[in-house]
Design a protein around this motif. Structure first.
Motif, PDB file in Angstrom:
ATOM      1  N   THR A  21       0.832  -1.206   0.000  1.00 37.62           N
ATOM      2  CA  THR A  21       0.000   0.000   0.000  1.00 37.62           C
ATOM      3  C   THR A  21       0.865   1.255   0.000  1.00 37.62           C
ATOM      4  O   THR A  21       1.818   1.356   0.761  1.00 37.62           O
ATOM      5  N   MET A  22       0.562   2.158  -0.934  1.00 38.10           N
ATOM      6  CA  MET A  22       1.285   3.438  -1.052  1.00 38.10           C
ATOM      7  C   MET A  22       0.291   4.498  -1.487  1.00 38.10           C
ATOM      8  O   MET A  22      -0.711   4.173  -2.117  1.00 38.10           O
ATOM      9  N   ASP A  23       0.620   5.783  -1.197  1.00 40.50           N
ATOM     10  CA  ASP A  23      -0.239   6.812  -1.783  1.00 40.50           C
ATOM     11  C   ASP A  23       0.214   7.085  -3.222  1.00 40.50           C
ATOM     12  O   ASP A  23       1.265   6.609  -3.663  1.00 40.50           O
ATOM     13  N   ALA A  24      -0.616   7.831  -3.944  1.00 39.10           N
ATOM     14  CA  ALA A  24      -0.400   7.990  -5.388  1.00 39.10           C
ATOM     15  C   ALA A  24       0.976   8.583  -5.709  1.00 39.10           C
ATOM     16  O   ALA A  24       1.670   8.112  -6.613  1.00 39.10           O
ATOM     17  N   SER A  25       1.389   9.599  -4.946  1.00 35.30           N
ATOM     18  CA  SER A  25       2.650  10.245  -5.330  1.00 35.30           C
ATOM     19  C   SER A  25       3.839   9.352  -4.989  1.00 35.30           C
ATOM     20  O   SER A  25       4.812   9.292  -5.741  1.00 35.30           O
ATOM     21  N   ALA A  26       3.745   8.609  -3.859  1.00 37.55           N
ATOM     22  CA  ALA A  26       4.836   7.666  -3.530  1.00 37.55           C
ATOM     23  C   ALA A  26       4.937   6.600  -4.621  1.00 37.55           C
ATOM     24  O   ALA A  26       6.032   6.235  -5.054  1.00 37.55           O
ATOM     25  N   HIS A  27       3.770   6.122  -5.091  1.00 34.93           N
ATOM     26  CA  HIS A  27       3.778   5.119  -6.161  1.00 34.93           C
ATOM     27  C   HIS A  27       4.441   5.660  -7.426  1.00 34.93           C
ATOM     28  O   HIS A  27       5.307   5.021  -8.020  1.00 34.93           O
ATOM     29  N   ASP A  28       4.024   6.878  -7.812  1.00 30.14           N
ATOM     30  CA  ASP A  28       4.536   7.421  -9.080  1.00 30.14           C
ATOM     31  C   ASP A  28       6.031   7.694  -9.010  1.00 30.14           C
ATOM     32  O   ASP A  28       6.759   7.483  -9.990  1.00 30.14           O
ATOM     33  N   THR A  29       6.500   8.129  -7.836  1.00 31.96           N
ATOM     34  CA  THR A  29       7.951   8.317  -7.667  1.00 31.96           C
ATOM     35  C   THR A  29       8.668   6.971  -7.748  1.00 31.96           C
ATOM     36  O   THR A  29       9.711   6.835  -8.400  1.00 31.96           O
ATOM     37  N   ALA A  30       8.077   5.958  -7.117  1.00 31.73           N
ATOM     38  CA  ALA A  30       8.702   4.631  -7.109  1.00 31.73           C
ATOM     39  C   ALA A  30       8.820   4.075  -8.533  1.00 31.73           C
ATOM     40  O   ALA A  30       9.895   3.629  -8.946  1.00 31.73           O
ATOM     41  N   VAL A  31       7.732   4.124  -9.307  1.00 25.09           N
ATOM     42  CA  VAL A  31       7.803   3.545 -10.653  1.00 25.09           C
ATOM     43  C   VAL A  31       8.673   4.398 -11.584  1.00 25.09           C
ATOM     44  O   VAL A  31       9.290   3.875 -12.514  1.00 25.09           O
ATOM     45  N   ALA A  32       8.771   5.703 -11.289  1.00 24.09           N
ATOM     46  CA  ALA A  32       9.716   6.523 -12.057  1.00 24.09           C
ATOM     47  C   ALA A  32      11.129   5.956 -11.865  1.00 24.09           C
ATOM     48  O   ALA A  32      11.866   5.771 -12.826  1.00 24.09           O
ATOM     49  N   HIS A  33      11.467   5.620 -10.612  1.00 25.00           N
ATOM     50  CA  HIS A  33      12.808   5.108 -10.308  1.00 25.00           C
ATOM     51  C   HIS A  33      13.038   3.700 -10.860  1.00 25.00           C
ATOM     52  O   HIS A  33      14.057   3.439 -11.486  1.00 25.00           O
ATOM     53  N   VAL A  34      12.093   2.792 -10.620  1.00 21.63           N
ATOM     54  CA  VAL A  34      12.377   1.378 -10.932  1.00 21.63           C
ATOM     55  C   VAL A  34      11.986   0.999 -12.358  1.00 21.63           C
ATOM     56  O   VAL A  34      12.397  -0.052 -12.848  1.00 21.63           O
ATOM     57  N   SER A  35      11.185   1.841 -13.031  1.00 25.61           N
ATOM     58  CA  SER A  35      10.689   1.434 -14.348  1.00 25.61           C
ATOM     59  C   SER A  35      10.831   2.523 -15.426  1.00 25.61           C
ATOM     60  O   SER A  35      11.402   2.270 -16.480  1.00 25.61           O
ATOM     61  N   HIS A  36      10.337   3.731 -15.149  1.00 22.66           N
ATOM     62  CA  HIS A  36      10.232   4.719 -16.225  1.00 22.66           C
ATOM     63  C   HIS A  36      11.584   5.320 -16.605  1.00 22.66           C
ATOM     64  O   HIS A  36      11.913   5.422 -17.792  1.00 22.66           O
ATOM     65  N   VAL A  37      12.377   5.682 -15.586  1.00 17.48           N
ATOM     66  CA  VAL A  37      13.711   6.232 -15.892  1.00 17.48           C
ATOM     67  C   VAL A  37      14.620   5.161 -16.517  1.00 17.48           C
ATOM     68  O   VAL A  37      15.288   5.426 -17.522  1.00 17.48           O
ATOM     69  N   PRO A  38      14.632   3.927 -15.969  1.00 16.71           N
ATOM     70  CA  PRO A  38      15.423   2.887 -16.653  1.00 16.71           C
ATOM     71  C   PRO A  38      15.005   2.683 -18.113  1.00 16.71           C
ATOM     72  O   PRO A  38      15.855   2.475 -18.985  1.00 16.71           O
ATOM     73  N   GLN A  39      13.690   2.801 -18.398  1.00 16.19           N
ATOM     74  CA  GLN A  39      13.232   2.670 -19.787  1.00 16.19           C
ATOM     75  C   GLN A  39      13.823   3.783 -20.651  1.00 16.19           C
ATOM     76  O   GLN A  39      14.350   3.522 -21.738  1.00 16.19           O
ATOM     77  N   VAL A  40      13.767   5.020 -20.154  1.00 17.07           N
ATOM     78  CA  VAL A  40      14.312   6.151 -20.916  1.00 17.07           C
ATOM     79  C   VAL A  40      15.816   5.952 -21.148  1.00 17.07           C
ATOM     80  O   VAL A  40      16.313   6.116 -22.262  1.00 17.07           O
ATOM     81  N   MET A  41      16.516   5.533 -20.111  1.00 16.14           N
ATOM     82  CA  MET A  41      17.973   5.380 -20.231  1.00 16.14           C
ATOM     83  C   MET A  41      18.333   4.236 -21.187  1.00 16.14           C
ATOM     84  O   MET A  41      19.254   4.358 -21.994  1.00 16.14           O
ATOM     85  N   ALA A  42      17.591   3.130 -21.102  1.00 18.49           N
ATOM     86  CA  ALA A  42      17.852   2.013 -22.018  1.00 18.49           C
ATOM     87  C   ALA A  42      17.591   2.449 -23.453  1.00 18.49           C
ATOM     88  O   ALA A  42      18.343   2.108 -24.372  1.00 18.49           O
ATOM     89  N   SER A  43      16.537   3.236 -23.663  1.00 19.05           N
ATOM     90  CA  SER A  43      16.227   3.715 -25.009  1.00 19.05           C
ATOM     91  C   SER A  43      17.298   4.695 -25.487  1.00 19.05           C
ATOM     92  O   SER A  43      17.662   4.692 -26.671  1.00 19.05           O
ATOM     93  N   LEU A  44      17.821   5.515 -24.573  1.00 19.53           N
ATOM     94  CA  LEU A  44      18.904   6.437 -24.949  1.00 19.53           C
ATOM     95  C   LEU A  44      20.138   5.652 -25.391  1.00 19.53           C
ATOM     96  O   LEU A  44      20.756   5.975 -26.405  1.00 19.53           O
ATOM     97  N   VAL A  45      20.491   4.613 -24.636  1.00 16.70           N
ATOM     98  CA  VAL A  45      21.651   3.798 -25.019  1.00 16.70           C
ATOM     99  C   VAL A  45      21.406   3.149 -26.379  1.00 16.70           C
ATOM    100  O   VAL A  45      22.228   3.242 -27.291  1.00 16.70           O
ATOM    101  N   ALA A  46      20.250   2.503 -26.522  1.00 18.51           N
ATOM    102  CA  ALA A  46      19.943   1.811 -27.775  1.00 18.51           C
ATOM    103  C   ALA A  46      19.927   2.802 -28.940  1.00 18.51           C
ATOM    104  O   ALA A  46      20.335   2.475 -30.054  1.00 18.51           O
ATOM    105  N   GLY A  47      19.477   4.029 -28.671  1.00 20.07           N
ATOM    106  CA  GLY A  47      19.439   5.052 -29.713  1.00 20.07           C
ATOM    107  C   GLY A  47      20.824   5.404 -30.241  1.00 20.07           C
ATOM    108  O   GLY A  47      20.970   5.815 -31.401  1.00 20.07           O
ATOM    109  N   THR A  48      21.853   5.219 -29.418  1.00 17.88           N
ATOM    110  CA  THR A  48      23.215   5.521 -29.887  1.00 17.88           C
ATOM    111  C   THR A  48      23.742   4.430 -30.818  1.00 17.88           C
ATOM    112  O   THR A  48      24.803   4.580 -31.411  1.00 17.88           O
TER     113      THR A  48
END
Lengths: 369, 369
Positions: free
Chosen positions: A171-198
């Motif tokens: 159980t988490m509140d909405a902002s804690a959840h969104d911060t968590a998934v930014a860290h464990v999922s969304h930012v890693p996705q952006v970074m992996a795409s940046l690497v692959a883009g090179t």
């Protein structure tokens, strides 16, 4: 069959997540009604065993799961709240704050307490009901996201649901959840795409030098642009905060590299910046819990073939450490005159996949569990 | 035993790479002499079977492999060129331009033609002679890096060496090599460390939501800071060029996220920037060849258990596509009344590891080859 899930359950939107929830809930003994904007998808969902088409004589759903895309989730939730005044209504969008804001803007004050957010964490590369499976959420975290006005019954209903489908409720509140998934999922996705883009630039000969490291680092870069525009857009604030920090550090690294560029005697500060980057990465990666979100302390035993040569066992233990897995126990099995021995390595069960795969990649023969 | 490697071979520096080269060359029938600045390491190397201590009566080495750290490589190479005036002298540092410049600055003009660079590509997390293994370079690219003045005999010697240790010889000049490794190794390392570095901040509850994607993306972040300061410092120019492009794109993404931040009706341009990032990542990741550097076009067959339920085979083929592997051929094996069938899936052999691992991660039962 008794179930912890309020039944019947109405699943609205039968893609991968909605479809898999329906299958899992059906197996758990809930009566599942399915609906989707696309009649074809609905029919396919019924055929695949996600649930049944709602019939006029059906009782009203006690629980409504909205598995529609984030951009339309709020309207669908509001409609559900008005249509079934007794039901708990939950959405399963992967970003929660924007959906909650949308519901607050649309829903009647008296309906709001029956709304609750949820996010069953599951693989993202797959999509569509054709890929749905009843065990998709097995052992995965199921995030329950109540808002301050949510009634306790709604939390209880989702905890029951999570338990019935084999997930681990968190159980988490909405902002804690969104911060968590930014860290464990969304930012890693952006970074992996940046690497692959090179990798559009180098020659084929250059890419021929690629190893496992590059493939692991970029595996998730092979994912759906449409889906990710929605996710990143809906979680823009949290993702931008983390990426902003990344940009600051990247600038430090670029400055350090520039000062090192061709310099025979580079500054200590530049080397310290590079060492700090790698060292912080070491600490960060070691904070990641195992497969089931660190939910269990149980041990698993991995059995490895150890050639009877000097240093082999030491090498095994060294590499297990390098893989980042703690050795909980070690039992050796060795026949005199036999060219190999067996090492039975006890480790945290959540690290078993990692260890088995990594040892195999390093050329060890790992016995199947 | 006849060997394509000029023998004896002197290995200077018996860490992971030097130690593994010695083991592999010994197996290939070469007489291997070992030396290391640390007497303890030298003794351990001899004990582990890397090679023998040089004896006064030994013939002079025909080939010298310098496996010393990049920052001292040039001095060691120059000393070797002067000590053994007949020998081909190669270094195996992972960055080539700075070493070549160093050698040019130190070595006598008449010695320079006997110098040649090399880079046997191998895993980086491991380190130390204790981790050395004779098959470390099996099936991996072995980059041969002559300079314009290098004698053909030196190239022949290293091609022979690469062949004897089971590697795939690839010839490139120093700057092409350094650009290539910046793309496939050094920049991915920096990016993985940047991602892992963001994981110091989130709560344990947040990290509990981590999935396989985060673990794959950050696996190589668990590597040796001292080693990487050397590598990144020695290849600063090439790494900075690629990271500079990454920074430009990251700025675009941050700008797009800022415009999307809390905006109910975001600009088309912002969404296009995000979609472009993911789409370019899709194209980039698909350019990465398989495990053996894309060396082969042969097919491999992966056998997968397919439950006898509607949609299962379709789901398998859908997921194979999503994994990014082209289906070359498909053979089905099914017994009436049996609850499962077997799908024999023929694919590019270089994609076999990826497909096997990815299908297993998605819960498929894959038969061992």
């Amino acid at each position: 069959m008794t179930t912890l899930v309020p039944s019947p359950v109405r699943v609205i939107g039968t893609g991968l997540i909605g479809g898999s929830l329906g299958m899992a809930l059906g197996r758990a003994g809930a009566a599942v009604q399915v609906e989707d904007v696309s009649p074809g998808t609905t029919a396919l969902a019924v055929e695949l065993g996600v649930g049944a088409l709602p019939a006029p004589e059906d009782p009203a759903p006690q629980l409504v799961l909205v598995a529609a895309p984030p951009d339309v989730a709020a309207q669908v939730i509001d409609r559900a709240l008005r249509t079934w005044p007794e039901a708990v209504v939950a959405d399963v969008a992967s970003v929660k704050t924007t959906v909650l804001e949308g519901v607050r803007a649309l829903a009647r004050a008296e309906d709001l307490p029956r709304y609750i957010g949820a996010h069953p964490m599951a693989g993202r590369e797959v999509s569509g009901v054709i890929a749905a499976r009843g065990d998709l959420f097995q052992g995965r975290p199921f995030v329950i996201v109540p808002h301050p006005g949510t009634v306790p019954e709604a939390v209880t209903a989702l905890k029951g649901l999570a338990t019935e489908i084999g997930s681990v409720p968190v159980t988490m509140d909405a902002s804690a959840h969104d911060t968590a998934v930014a860290h464990v999922s969304h930012v890693p996705q952006v970074m992996a795409s940046l690497v692959a883009g090179t990798l559009l630039e180098p020659t084929e000969a250059a890419l021929g030098l690629a190893g496992q490291g590059l493939r692991d680092t970029t595996r998730i870069a092979d994912s759906d642009p449409r889906l990710w525009v929605e996710i990143l857009g809906a979680n823009a604030a949290a993702v931008a905060d983390v990426l902003g920090d990344v940009r600051v550090r990247l600038d430090d690294i670029l400055a350090a590299l520039d000062s090192l560029r061709g310099s025979p005697d580079p500054s200590i500060g530049s080397r310290r910046a590079l060492a700090g980057l790698i060292a912080d990465g070491n600490r960060g990666v070691r904070r990641i819990p195992g497969k089931h979100g660190g939910g269990t302390d149980a041990f698993a035993t991995v059995t490895v073939l150890v050639p009877d040569r000097p240093g082999e066992l030491a090498r095994l233990l060294t590499e297990i450490g390098q893989i980042g897995v703690n050795l909980e126990d070690l039992r050796l099995e060795h026949e005199l005159g036999r060219a190999v021995g067996l090492a039975h390595v006890a480790i945290d069960a959540t690290r078993e996949d990692l260890l088995t795969r990594s040892l195999a990649e390093r050329g060890w023969t790992v016995a199947d569990a």
